[in-house]
Design an enzyme around this catalytic site. Structure first.
Site, PDB file in Angstrom:
ATOM      1  N   LYS B  45      26.945  40.670 100.636  1.00 46.30           N
ATOM      2  CA  LYS B  45      28.336  40.899 101.043  1.00 46.30           C
ATOM      3  C   LYS B  45      29.041  41.945 100.184  1.00 46.30           C
ATOM      4  O   LYS B  45      28.788  42.062  98.995  1.00 46.30           O
ATOM      5  CB  LYS B  45      29.078  39.554 100.962  1.00 46.30           C
ATOM      6  N   ASN B  69      35.569  40.410 114.423  1.00 49.68           N
ATOM      7  CA  ASN B  69      35.990  39.777 113.177  1.00 49.68           C
ATOM      8  C   ASN B  69      36.968  40.675 112.456  1.00 49.68           C
ATOM      9  O   ASN B  69      36.981  41.894 112.634  1.00 49.68           O
ATOM     10  CB  ASN B  69      34.786  39.467 112.273  1.00 49.68           C
ATOM     11  N   GLY B  72      38.089  41.241 106.416  1.00 48.82           N
ATOM     12  CA  GLY B  72      38.823  42.058 105.458  1.00 48.82           C
ATOM     13  C   GLY B  72      38.244  42.045 104.057  1.00 48.82           C
ATOM     14  O   GLY B  72      38.981  42.056 103.066  1.00 48.82           O
ATOM     15  N   CYS B 130      34.360  49.953 107.014  1.00 43.86           N
ATOM     16  CA  CYS B 130      34.955  48.667 107.369  1.00 43.86           C
ATOM     17  C   CYS B 130      36.260  48.909 108.124  1.00 43.86           C
ATOM     18  O   CYS B 130      37.174  49.530 107.591  1.00 43.86           O
ATOM     19  CB  CYS B 130      35.238  47.813 106.134  1.00 43.86           C
ATOM     20  N   ASN B 192      28.187  50.287 111.683  1.00 45.73           N
ATOM     21  CA  ASN B 192      29.114  49.204 111.378  1.00 45.73           C
ATOM     22  C   ASN B 192      29.758  48.768 112.701  1.00 45.73           C
ATOM     23  O   ASN B 192      29.368  49.233 113.773  1.00 45.73           O
ATOM     24  CB  ASN B 192      30.162  49.679 110.359  1.00 45.73           C
ATOM     25  N   GLY B 243      22.997  46.801 114.832  1.00 45.47           N
ATOM     26  CA  GLY B 243      23.980  46.713 115.907  1.00 45.47           C
ATOM     27  C   GLY B 243      23.421  45.867 117.033  1.00 45.47           C
ATOM     28  O   GLY B 243      22.690  46.356 117.886  1.00 45.47           O
TER      29      GLY B 243
END
Lengths: 259, 304
Positions: B45, B69, B72, B130, B192, B243
């Site tokens: 993570k 999602n 954050g 992100c 991402n 993905g």
């Protein structure tokens, strides 16, 4: 407990329709059941539809180690639960369990369980568990209407049951928290366990604080994984954002940042 | 038994199957379900300079064949990572790569420097993609000059394998891939999540507290495959593809499109054993097709 998690194909061995909105599935494990504690939940895979992509979490309603079965109480809400409602005996279901923490073991015999709607699900298992500890709790359960009042005989085996219905067709009229048991000046309980809609749990938490009674609630947040990696189901606590699926679903109300 | 090992910029992965950052925690939650040593690698993570509480609840919305999602980048910061997490994961029998994120170039550099000191971490994956943080994150990943700059600054301090994770929320993925390679990236990871949103019509409100969030799952697989294919033709560094990979067939598609390894992401949420099943599935595919080594699949798509 943390090293106890399974992903298994369980076999449907029982299906009980309680009323039009609720049913109970009995599921047989392929091997010896892991140790399961009251308050823990299962993540159920609903196959066959792109809109039911993630697993669905359900509290474990009862555990029968002698028959190697668990039961789940399910409310029909959306496509996933509609699909589960169509299962038949002999079908198999992919289940990840047991997940999450559990209700604590009380240090008192003056115990009250409060459940509303589908939130009664973990309380039957909890009352069985308390029964084994020689504790006979009071149990207040709320339903919408008489037609939905169910499993009262089962609860009555383990505790003294009080019923409310929104429309007054059975038991006392009103919400669970309107029951006369809460109207006394002094509530004869030292521990409250509660599960149900957020608004109800918050009211019970307020009452518990007012009467200085220790109280635990079981939260139901939207979750993706159920075992602590996605960080989607968080709730703010005294230790920051904690995962409902790992640090919960059961929290002492003193730890929650509830308004 | 075919040879499943792949070499990514000098690092040997025992097989091309790894797990995507943000879907695998720090690995420890998965030791209940699988032997992590069977995987090629794990991407843990995102780590930032300081503690981040992440976004408010609700952070997740299920969508058709996927999910949104808006976590954050919740994490306890690089100090906590080095002190508390690293000792627990440093001896996993697999390549452990740390995803590094930040709000400023300085923060990326600071975290990369700290991770550089950790002996058993052979590489980092720079998260410039992100979509769920207000500052940094995707902002660095959508403007080529900024992507080059942050990669270059990190490259100056980071001595091991530098991977950069690209955002699909751009007009030209190849421009971004070239930009990070210019900045010194050894490897590119893509994709991402795709920026998306969900609406609750009964309440007439967004489902997510942040209104928009990142879409993942099989819904995005065709987009991801297309981008891997384009980047494979455009740059000369290894690609790690991800993905919507749900099974071995999906994984093989990414290898054929040009990925040297793949990451399993959202599928981990549904089946925590899926990554190991994908390793077995790739092996079975190679045996069935009498292919001796998995590297023969990389970029082997026939287009004529």
């Amino acid at each position: 407990m943390q090293f106890n998690k399974q992903v298994q194909e369980l076999k449907v061995t029982g299906y009980t329709r309680l009323n039009p909105r609720h049913f109970v599935l009995e599921l047989l494990a392929p091997e010896k059941l892991p140790v399961i504690l009251p308050g823990q939940f299962a993540q159920v895979l609903v196959e066959g539809s792109p809109s039911t992509f993630l697993r669905r979490p359900f509290s474990i309603h009862t555990v029968d180690y002698s028959r190697n079965t668990i039961r789940l109480l399910i409310q029909i809400k959306g496509e996933g639960t509609r699909h589960l409602a169509r299962l038949k005996e002999g079908d198999s279901l992919n289940v990840m369990y047991p997940l999450g923490n559990s209700f604590s073991i009380p240090t008192t015999k003056e115990v009250l369980l409060v459940g509303g709607g589908c939130g009664v699900a973990p309380l039957l298992f909890l009352s069985q568990f308390l029964h084994q500890q020689q504790i006979r709790p009071s149990i207040v359960v709320g339903f919408r209407t008489r037609e939905e009042v169910s499993e009262i005989e089962e609860y009555s085996r383990y505790g003294d049951v009080f019923v409310t219905t929104d429309d007054g067709t059975e038991g006392e009229k009103g919400l669970v928290v309107d029951h006369s048991i809460f109207q006394k000046e002094r509530l004869p309980f030292a521990k409250i366990y509660c599960c149900g809609p957020d608004a109800m749990m918050k009211t019970v938490a307020r009452l518990a604080r007012m009467h200085r009674i220790d109280c635990e609630v079981s939260l139901e947040n939207t979750m993706a994984c159920g075992f602590g990696v996605c960080l989607c189901c968080i709730t703010p606590t005294d230790k920051g954002n904690e995962r409902v699926c790992v640090e919960g679903p059961v929290f002492n109300i003193n730890r929650l940042k509830w308004q | 038994m075919a040879d499943l090992s792949v070499n990514i910029s000098g690092l040997t992965f025992k097989n091309p199957v790894t797990t995507a950052s943000g879907t695998f925690g720090y690995g420890d939650e998965f030791t209940d379900f699988i032997d992590i040593g069977r995987l090629g690698g794990i991407f843990v993570k995102a780590v930032t300079g300081r503690n981040r509480d992440g976004n408010a609840y609700p952070r997740m919305a299920e969508t058709a064949s996927g999910m949104l999602n808006s976590v954050g980048l919740q994490n306890k910061g690089v100090d906590h990572f080095c002190r508390e997490i690293y000792p627990k994961i440093k001896d996993f029998n697999t390549q452990v790569i740390v995803n590094v994120s930040g709000s400023t170039v300085e923060e990326y550099v600071e975290v990369a420097e700290r991770i550089n000191e950790l002996e058993n971490i052979p590489g980092i994956e720079l998260n410039i993609s992100c979509p769920n943080v207000k500052l940094g994150g995707m902002a660095f990943g959508t403007v080529p000059s900024m992507a080059t700059e942050v990669t270059r600054e990190v490259r100056n301090v980071y001595k091991k394998v530098l991977m950069v994770k690209l955002s699909p929320n751009v007009t030209s993925i190849t421009d971004l891939a070239k930009a990070v390679v210019d900045g010194g990236a050894d490897v590119v990871t893509l994709i991402n999540t795709l920026l998306g949103m969900a609406i609750d019509v009964e309440r007439r409100r967004p489902v997510l507290s942040t209104i928009t969030g990142g879409l993942s799952g099989p819904a995005i697989k065709p987009v991801a495959l297309r981008m891997v294919w384009q980047v494979h033709k455009a740059v000369n560094v290894p690609i790690i593809g991800l993905g919507g990979i749900m099974n071995a067939t999906d994984a093989i598609e990414f290898l054929l499109a040009g990925a040297s390894a793949i990451q399993v992401g959202t599928a981990n949420f549904i089946d925590p054993q899926i990554s190991v099943k994908i390793v077995d599935g790739i092996d079975a595919y190679l045996n069935k097709h009498k292919i001796n080594k998995v590297t023969d699949l990389i970029g082997a798509l026939r287009t004529e």
